[in-house]
Design a protein around this motif. Sequence first.
Motif, short mmCIF file in Angstrom:
data_model
loop_
_atom_site.label_atom_id
_atom_site.label_comp_id
_atom_site.label_asym_id
_atom_site.label_seq_id
_atom_site.Cartn_x
_atom_site.Cartn_y
_atom_site.Cartn_z
N GLU A 257 0.82 -1.22 0.00
CA GLU A 257 0.00 0.00 0.00
C GLU A 257 0.85 1.26 0.00
O GLU A 257 0.63 2.20 0.77
N LEU A 258 1.87 1.25 -0.87
CA LEU A 258 2.78 2.40 -0.94
C LEU A 258 2.37 3.31 -2.10
O LEU A 258 2.12 2.83 -3.19
N LYS A 259 2.34 4.60 -1.82
CA LYS A 259 1.99 5.55 -2.90
C LYS A 259 3.23 6.02 -3.62
O LYS A 259 3.24 6.28 -4.81
N GLU A 260 4.31 6.16 -2.85
CA GLU A 260 5.60 6.54 -3.43
C GLU A 260 6.65 5.68 -2.74
O GLU A 260 6.64 5.57 -1.51
N CYS A 261 7.52 5.08 -3.51
CA CYS A 261 8.52 4.23 -2.88
C CYS A 261 9.69 3.95 -3.80
O CYS A 261 9.65 4.27 -4.99
N TYR A 262 10.71 3.35 -3.22
CA TYR A 262 11.87 2.85 -3.94
C TYR A 262 11.67 1.34 -4.05
O TYR A 262 11.17 0.72 -3.11
N ILE A 263 12.03 0.78 -5.18
CA ILE A 263 11.81 -0.66 -5.41
C ILE A 263 13.14 -1.33 -5.72
O ILE A 263 13.90 -0.84 -6.58
N ARG A 264 13.44 -2.44 -5.06
CA ARG A 264 14.73 -3.09 -5.24
C ARG A 264 14.56 -4.57 -5.62
O ARG A 264 14.41 -5.42 -4.76
#
Length: 305
Positions: free
Chosen positions: A89-96
């Motif tokens: 439920e992330l609206k803005e994030c970093y993805i790894r």
Amino acid sequence: MRESKSIWMNGELVKWSEAKIHVLTHAFHYATAVFEGIRCFSTEEGPAVFRLPEHINRFFDSMTIYMMEAPYSYDEICKAVKETVAANELKECYIRPIAYYSYGEMGLNPLPNKVRLAIAAWEWPTYLGDTAERQGLKCIVSSWRRIHTSSLPPQAKATANYANSALAKIEALKGGYDEAIMLNMESMVSEGTAENIFRIKDGILSTPPATSGVLRGITRDTIITAAQDLGIEFRRNEISREELYTSDELFLTGTAAGVSPIREVDGRKIGKSPGEWPISSRLRDTYVNMVHGRISKYRSWLDYL
Ligand code: PMP
């Protein structure tokens, strides 16, 4: 770090605290892992992943270089990236996303070990620090040279490359700087520890070519496109250390770092009026508007959840 709820690991979402690997995992000992750094941004139409195909293509290229058999297809990985963001439920994030030679056989040959894949996503608003990113970065030219393509291919986003970056980063931070700029073995500028670099002199924007040993950054490509669309003259050319000092403007680009102006290199203030970076600011504003879906022309770069 800001923990999220779950991490995608080998086909399923597991609790953040349970996303573990064995201590004898091959990649942990011999740096035989490749990864990506992607961002998801909020837009009027909901969260959107920026330039997902380009990131996953580069991920596959990195796997090819290290002879990793991808355990999932391109489509499955794209879908898993979006699933991970949505599940948290992330609206803005970093993805790894990370692919690694797993547990099985020790010794240098990674090939007997299965390739495993994990995808994590978490909130990471500023990478280089809020103040540093706003006021401009204080940089040092590192005494550590960037890895040469003859020993470690910089085009593979492999964990091994980042031991080199970590040495430069430690040196910079211990010396009171925000970031290190690394020269290549020919003493020309390559890149930051996890960012590409751009220079502006007399209205001309430039960045070192891939042959200077840089990662072909996706933000770098985005800025080049934006500059061309804005009518800013652009050249891909080698940059020397002294040309850093005599720049009108300098900035770093990266998925984590965004577009971050540099205010000082090795104690030399950058620009005729320090603290003013008109072209960098224009490009940075364009980038911010692009990633948030505010410019219709670039909306095809967004993958809505
Ligand atoms: N160079 C290096 C060494 C990096 O780690 C990164 C971050 N991936 C970059 C440049 C910038 O690449 P991108 O814009 O694709 O994040």
